[in-house]
Design a protein around this motif. Structure first.
Motif, PDB file in Angstrom:
ATOM      1  N   PHE A  50       0.809  -0.866   0.497  1.00 44.22           N
ATOM      2  CA  PHE A  50      -0.093  -0.077  -0.119  1.00 44.22           C
ATOM      3  C   PHE A  50       0.628   1.197  -0.220  1.00 44.22           C
ATOM      4  O   PHE A  50       1.436   1.203   1.092  1.00 44.22           O
ATOM      5  CB  PHE A  50      -0.835  -0.414   1.061  1.00 44.22           C
ATOM      6  CG  PHE A  50      -1.936  -0.758   0.798  1.00 44.22           C
ATOM      7  CD1 PHE A  50      -3.159  -0.420   0.837  1.00 44.22           C
ATOM      8  CD2 PHE A  50      -1.883  -2.409   1.935  1.00 44.22           C
ATOM      9  CE1 PHE A  50      -4.343  -1.371   0.982  1.00 44.22           C
ATOM     10  CE2 PHE A  50      -2.655  -2.753   1.259  1.00 44.22           C
ATOM     11  CZ  PHE A  50      -3.782  -2.611   1.160  1.00 44.22           C
ATOM     12  N   ASN A  72     -10.927   4.737  -0.600  1.00 38.34           N
ATOM     13  CA  ASN A  72     -11.250   4.087   0.178  1.00 38.34           C
ATOM     14  C   ASN A  72     -11.814   4.255   1.573  1.00 38.34           C
ATOM     15  O   ASN A  72     -11.383   3.584   2.406  1.00 38.34           O
ATOM     16  CB  ASN A  72      -9.476   3.261   0.210  1.00 38.34           C
ATOM     17  CG  ASN A  72      -8.240   4.393   0.592  1.00 38.34           C
ATOM     18  OD1 ASN A  72      -8.405   5.562   0.045  1.00 38.34           O
ATOM     19  ND2 ASN A  72      -7.932   4.201   1.682  1.00 38.34           N
ATOM     20  N   LEU A  75       3.072  -2.370   4.706  1.00 39.17           N
ATOM     21  CA  LEU A  75       3.070  -0.808   4.523  1.00 39.17           C
ATOM     22  C   LEU A  75       3.225   0.249   4.692  1.00 39.17           C
ATOM     23  O   LEU A  75       4.314   0.608   5.522  1.00 39.17           O
ATOM     24  CB  LEU A  75       1.245  -0.599   5.973  1.00 39.17           C
ATOM     25  CG  LEU A  75      -0.049  -1.421   5.813  1.00 39.17           C
ATOM     26  CD1 LEU A  75      -1.154  -1.111   7.197  1.00 39.17           C
ATOM     27  CD2 LEU A  75      -0.865  -1.335   4.437  1.00 39.17           C
ATOM     28  N   GLN A 105      -8.497  -0.641   5.427  1.00 40.87           N
ATOM     29  CA  GLN A 105      -8.621  -1.921   4.313  1.00 40.87           C
ATOM     30  C   GLN A 105      -7.314  -2.963   5.003  1.00 40.87           C
ATOM     31  O   GLN A 105      -8.115  -4.640   4.732  1.00 40.87           O
ATOM     32  CB  GLN A 105      -7.474  -1.368   3.570  1.00 40.87           C
ATOM     33  CG  GLN A 105      -8.274  -0.404   1.805  1.00 40.87           C
ATOM     34  CD  GLN A 105      -9.091   0.665   2.572  1.00 40.87           C
ATOM     35  OE1 GLN A 105      -8.097   1.637   3.258  1.00 40.87           O
ATOM     36  NE2 GLN A 105     -10.061   1.306   2.292  1.00 40.87           N
ATOM     37  N   ASN A 114     -12.767  -2.375  -0.734  1.00 42.64           N
ATOM     38  CA  ASN A 114     -12.090  -3.703  -0.546  1.00 42.64           C
ATOM     39  C   ASN A 114     -12.206  -4.908  -1.157  1.00 42.64           C
ATOM     40  O   ASN A 114     -11.746  -5.413  -1.626  1.00 42.64           O
ATOM     41  CB  ASN A 114     -12.437  -3.497   0.831  1.00 42.64           C
ATOM     42  CG  ASN A 114     -11.599  -2.852   2.126  1.00 42.64           C
ATOM     43  OD1 ASN A 114     -10.712  -2.494   1.873  1.00 42.64           O
ATOM     44  ND2 ASN A 114     -12.077  -2.850   3.490  1.00 42.64           N
ATOM     45  N   TRP A 130      -4.959   3.974   5.102  1.00 38.92           N
ATOM     46  CA  TRP A 130      -5.287   2.362   5.268  1.00 38.92           C
ATOM     47  C   TRP A 130      -5.819   1.639   6.418  1.00 38.92           C
ATOM     48  O   TRP A 130      -6.403   0.031   6.264  1.00 38.92           O
ATOM     49  CB  TRP A 130      -4.318   1.411   4.699  1.00 38.92           C
ATOM     50  CG  TRP A 130      -3.180   2.133   3.708  1.00 38.92           C
ATOM     51  CD1 TRP A 130      -2.534   2.627   3.348  1.00 38.92           C
ATOM     52  CD2 TRP A 130      -4.191   2.566   2.280  1.00 38.92           C
ATOM     53  NE1 TRP A 130      -2.093   3.157   2.130  1.00 38.92           N
ATOM     54  CE2 TRP A 130      -2.978   3.053   1.433  1.00 38.92           C
ATOM     55  CE3 TRP A 130      -5.673   2.429   1.005  1.00 38.92           C
ATOM     56  CZ2 TRP A 130      -3.162   3.411  -0.407  1.00 38.92           C
ATOM     57  CZ3 TRP A 130      -4.856   2.519  -0.046  1.00 38.92           C
ATOM     58  CH2 TRP A 130      -4.124   3.310  -0.909  1.00 38.92           C
ATOM     59  N   HIS A 149       0.303   5.401  -0.034  1.00 41.21           N
ATOM     60  CA  HIS A 149      -0.562   6.792  -0.011  1.00 41.21           C
ATOM     61  C   HIS A 149       0.021   7.795  -0.496  1.00 41.21           C
ATOM     62  O   HIS A 149       1.266   7.171  -1.634  1.00 41.21           O
ATOM     63  CB  HIS A 149      -0.620   7.251   1.576  1.00 41.21           C
ATOM     64  CG  HIS A 149       1.148   7.261   2.848  1.00 41.21           C
ATOM     65  ND1 HIS A 149       1.738   8.905   2.019  1.00 41.21           N
ATOM     66  CD2 HIS A 149       1.914   6.863   3.180  1.00 41.21           C
ATOM     67  CE1 HIS A 149       2.845   8.672   2.878  1.00 41.21           C
ATOM     68  NE2 HIS A 149       2.720   7.274   3.378  1.00 41.21           N
ATOM     69  N   SER A 175       0.780   5.737   6.362  1.00 43.85           N
ATOM     70  CA  SER A 175      -0.202   4.181   6.507  1.00 43.85           C
ATOM     71  C   SER A 175      -1.332   4.438   6.992  1.00 43.85           C
ATOM     72  O   SER A 175      -1.646   3.354   6.906  1.00 43.85           O
ATOM     73  CB  SER A 175       1.035   3.267   6.812  1.00 43.85           C
ATOM     74  OG  SER A 175       1.618   3.683   7.563  1.00 43.85           O
TER      75      SER A 175
END
Length: 259
Positions: A18, A241, A44, A32, A249, A29, A20, A26
């Motif tokens: 992931f 998100n 992350l 998620q 998701n 998220w 950002h 991070s």
């Protein structure tokens, strides 16, 4: 080295990384992580100067911020963790970094999920960038950041996204904000190249229907790029998100599993 967090899945061999956007971390998220950990190994990242990743304070050892140097930061982390290949999920400016990594190291990218993707700066966006360039050294960066966040995410149902990014942006130093802002102001040639070249890596664009600054250009890209798909999220703006996490998701996990 960037600050990062790893969640290992006991049975999966697939990785999801992931990335950002500017001013975030991070932590964006958080809606998620729980769901993705059920299916994949998860990485992350906090980009340089964001979250718990500290900026390099000594100028002599701090190379100019470019999309290539920031991309190399990400590559350094996945190399350290021994991740040969990963699916990448990004939001906003993070999508540009993912696309740049895929351009430079296509063998490391299984697929890309681009939330709130930035593929072109329209006239309004370019005017905003020019205003920011003029005032970035004289106006406190949080005022500029909140102003830009409101322009990009103006509706009432975008409020949570605006507040989340504003809270994360407060962790930046003024000098760090200026570095990142200068990076985004030099973005047009790179985006022009990305629009022109079909990279032929499976890509899912997840765009809010209310993301009026960036959705039109993504629609054109998807029409021209063979392995690209577009999923438009109803009742959502730029930060899909956060605003519609269940849909984000579900569609993202299904896309990765079909690769």
């Amino acid at each position: 080295m960037l600050n990062y967090t790893v969640y290992n899945h006991p049975e999966s061999t697939s990785w999801v990384t992931f990335v950002h956007g500017a001013g975030g971390s991070s932590s964006i998220w958080y809606r998620q992580v729980r769901e993705f950990r059920k299916h994949f190994n998860v990485l992350l990242l906090d980009l340089r100067g964001h979250g718990n990743s500290k900026p390099v304070l000594k100028e002599a050892f701090n190379p100019k911020y470019t999309f290539d140097t920031i991309t190399d930061d990400i590559l350094e982390v996945i190399d350290k963790e021994g991740i040969e290949k990963s699916h990448f999920i990004g939001i906003s400016l993070g999508t540009i970094l993912i696309r740049n990594l895929a351009e430079r190291h296509p063998d490391r990218v299984c697929s890309m999920i681009m939330g709130g993707a930035i593929m072109k700066l329209n006239l309004r966006s370019q005017i905003l960038m020019r205003l920011g360039t003029v005032f970035k050294s004289v106006i406190p960066y949080m005022i500029l950041y909140k102003f830009f966040a409101f322009i990009i995410m103006p509706r009432k149902n975008h409020k949570e996204s605006r507040l989340l990014f504003a809270n994360e942006a407060r962790k930046l130093y003024q000098k760090e904000f200026v570095r990142w802002f200068k990076l985004t102001s030099e973005i047009n040639p790179l985006l022009r190249f990305f629009r022109a070249k079909d990279i032929c890596i499976p890509t899912l664009y997840m765009m809010g229907k209310e993301d009026y600054l960036f959705l039109p250009s993504v629609q054109k890209v998807v029409a021209d790029h063979e392995l690209s798909e577009l999923f438009i999220v109803e009742d959502s703006g730029h930060v899909v998100n956060v605003e519609q996490p269940e849909i984000f998701n579900k569609e993202s996990i299904a896309f990765i599993k079909q690769i």
